[in-house]
Design a protein around this motif. Structure first.
Motif, PDB file in Angstrom:
ATOM      1  N   VAL A 151      30.657 -32.191  60.270  1.00 41.70           N
ATOM      2  CA  VAL A 151      31.138 -33.121  61.298  1.00 41.70           C
ATOM      3  C   VAL A 151      30.021 -34.060  61.759  1.00 41.70           C
ATOM      4  O   VAL A 151      28.941 -33.615  62.159  1.00 41.70           O
ATOM      5  CB  VAL A 151      31.686 -32.341  62.507  1.00 41.70           C
ATOM      6  N   ASP A 153      30.741 -38.300  61.706  1.00 38.68           N
ATOM      7  CA  ASP A 153      31.424 -39.568  61.950  1.00 38.68           C
ATOM      8  C   ASP A 153      32.706 -39.545  61.128  1.00 38.68           C
ATOM      9  O   ASP A 153      32.662 -39.342  59.912  1.00 38.68           O
ATOM     10  CB  ASP A 153      30.514 -40.725  61.504  1.00 38.68           C
ATOM     11  N   TRP A 154      33.856 -39.771  61.777  1.00 41.00           N
ATOM     12  CA  TRP A 154      35.129 -39.528  61.093  1.00 41.00           C
ATOM     13  C   TRP A 154      35.324 -40.440  59.887  1.00 41.00           C
ATOM     14  O   TRP A 154      35.899 -40.024  58.873  1.00 41.00           O
ATOM     15  CB  TRP A 154      36.288 -39.645  62.074  1.00 41.00           C
ATOM     16  N   GLN A 155      34.838 -41.672  59.945  1.00 41.55           N
ATOM     17  CA  GLN A 155      35.017 -42.576  58.818  1.00 41.55           C
ATOM     18  C   GLN A 155      34.141 -42.154  57.635  1.00 41.55           C
ATOM     19  O   GLN A 155      34.566 -42.225  56.475  1.00 41.55           O
ATOM     20  CB  GLN A 155      34.702 -44.007  59.238  1.00 41.55           C
ATOM     21  N   GLU A 157      33.180 -39.075  57.133  1.00 40.87           N
ATOM     22  CA  GLU A 157      33.794 -37.835  56.647  1.00 40.87           C
ATOM     23  C   GLU A 157      34.979 -38.138  55.732  1.00 40.87           C
ATOM     24  O   GLU A 157      35.173 -37.476  54.695  1.00 40.87           O
ATOM     25  CB  GLU A 157      34.251 -36.978  57.825  1.00 40.87           C
ATOM     26  N   ALA A 158      35.788 -39.142  56.093  1.00 41.09           N
ATOM     27  CA  ALA A 158      36.925 -39.528  55.253  1.00 41.09           C
ATOM     28  C   ALA A 158      36.446 -40.047  53.901  1.00 41.09           C
ATOM     29  O   ALA A 158      37.047 -39.748  52.857  1.00 41.09           O
ATOM     30  CB  ALA A 158      37.766 -40.581  55.963  1.00 41.09           C
TER      31      ALA A 158
END
Length: 272
Positions: A151, A153-155, A157-158
Motif C-alpha cells: 500500500v 498510492d492507489w494509482q 498500485e493499480a
C-alpha cells in the motif's frame, strides 16, 4: 503430485535471485515475536521451508538455537549461502537443498516451521504430512504471505496490478501446458491445515509492517514477481516497455524521496 509440476515450480525462480533478494521485503520482526509467544519459549530448532534467498531465515539468527533454510532452487539458495559466507558462516544457521514433501529432517525435531510466500507452491497433502512428521508435539507450522501490491498510492498500485496481470497472461500464452508452474490458492491455506487432520489447533493472524522504499526498489519489486520474470524468459519483449512506464510512474510518486510502504500480512498457523 506430478513430478514435472514440482520441477516447473522450482524452475520458475531461476535466474533472478539477486533481484529478488535486493528488493523483496525482509520478513518482519513480528513473525519472530508472534511465533515465539505462541510456542511459549525460545525455539531450539527453526526450519524455514521454501526460504528462497534467506530473507525469511535470517530473522531467527538471534532468536533460535538452530536454524535451517530449505530451498530447492539452486539460484535462490546460492544467494543465501553467499550472504551466510560473507557473515562469517554463523554456526547456528545453514542452508540446504530440499523439497517440502521430503525434508530429510528427523521426526519430532522442529519447534517452528515457516513458509514465507512459498506454501502456495507446494503440494498441500504431502507437504503437510511431512511438516507434521518433523514438528515436535506442540510445534508450530506457520505459512505467511503479504498482500500484493503493498500500500502506497492507489494509482501506482493499480498500475502494478496491471503490469503483473499482463505478464501472467503473456507467460501463460507463451508456454506449453507441460512448462507451466502451478500454485494453490493462498485463501485456502487455513482450510487445508484444518482439513488435514494433522493439527490440533489452527487460526489466522493478521498484522502489518512498514518498510522504507525508493522508486527504484518499488519498480524492481514488481520486476521480481515470478510471472513477470517467466514472461521475460519466454521472450515477451513488450513487457520491457510496460515495465519502463511503470518505473516512470513510480518515480513521479516517490519524487526523489524514500517513502514508508505498508505491507499487510496474513499468517496461518497450525499446532501439532
Amino acid at each position: 503430485m506430478n513430478q514435472q509440476i514440482r520441477l516447473n515450480n522450482v524452475e520458475r525462480f531461476k535466474g533472478f535471485g539477486t533481484l529478488y533478494d535486493q528488493n523483496r521485503p525482509s520478513a518482519p520482526r513480528e513473525i519472530v515475536d508472534i511465533l515465539t509467544n505462541v510456542l511459549g519459549s525460545k525455539p531450539r530448532f527453526v526450519a524455514d521451508v521454501g526460504c528462497g534467498t534467506g530473507l525469511s531465515t535470517w530473522i531467527w539468527l538471534n532468536d533460535a538455537e538452530r536454524i535451517i533454510g530449505v530451498e530447492p532452487s539452486d539460484d535462490m539458495r546460492s544467494v543465501g549461502i553467499a550472504k551466510w559466507e560473507a557473515a562469517g558462516k554463523p554456526d547456528q544457521l545453514r542452508f540446504a537443498a530440499g523439497m517440502s514433501h521430503d525434508l530429510g529432517l528427523p521426526d519430532d525435531s522442529v519447534d517452528i516451521l515457516t513458509c514465507s510466500q512459498s506454501f502456495h507452491w507446494m503440494e498441500p497433502a504431502s507437504t503437510l504430512r511431512e511438516f507434521a512428521r518433523v514438528l515436535r508435539p506442540g510445534g508450530i507450522f506457520a505459512a505467511y504471505d503479504c498482500d500484493w501490491p503493498p500500500v502506497l498510492d492507489w494509482q501506482l498500485e493499480a498500475a502494478y496490478q496491471q503490469l503483473v496481470s499482463t505478464a501472467d497472461e503473456l507467460a501463460s500464452r507463451l508456454s506449453s501446458a507441460e512448462q507451466q508452474a502451478h500454485k494453490w490458492s493462498k485463501e485456502e491455506h487455513l482450510q487445508r491445515i484444518r482439513q488435514s487432520g494433522l493439527f490440533r489447533y489452527s487460526r489466522e493472524i493478521v498484522f502489518h509492517h512498514y518498510e522504507p522504499f525508493t522508486a527504484d526498489r518499488y519498480a524492481n519489486l514488481a520486476l521480481s514477481q515470478g510471472g513477470l520474470q517467466t514472461a521475460l524468459k519466454l521472450g515477451a519483449a513488450e513487457l520491457n516497455e510496460l515495465a519502463d512506464d511503470f518505473r516512470r510512474q513510480a518515480e513521479l510518486v516517490f519524487d526523489g524521496a524514500s517513502k514508508e510502504v505498508l505491507f499487510s500480512y496474513r499468517m496461518r498457523i497450525g499446532i501439532v
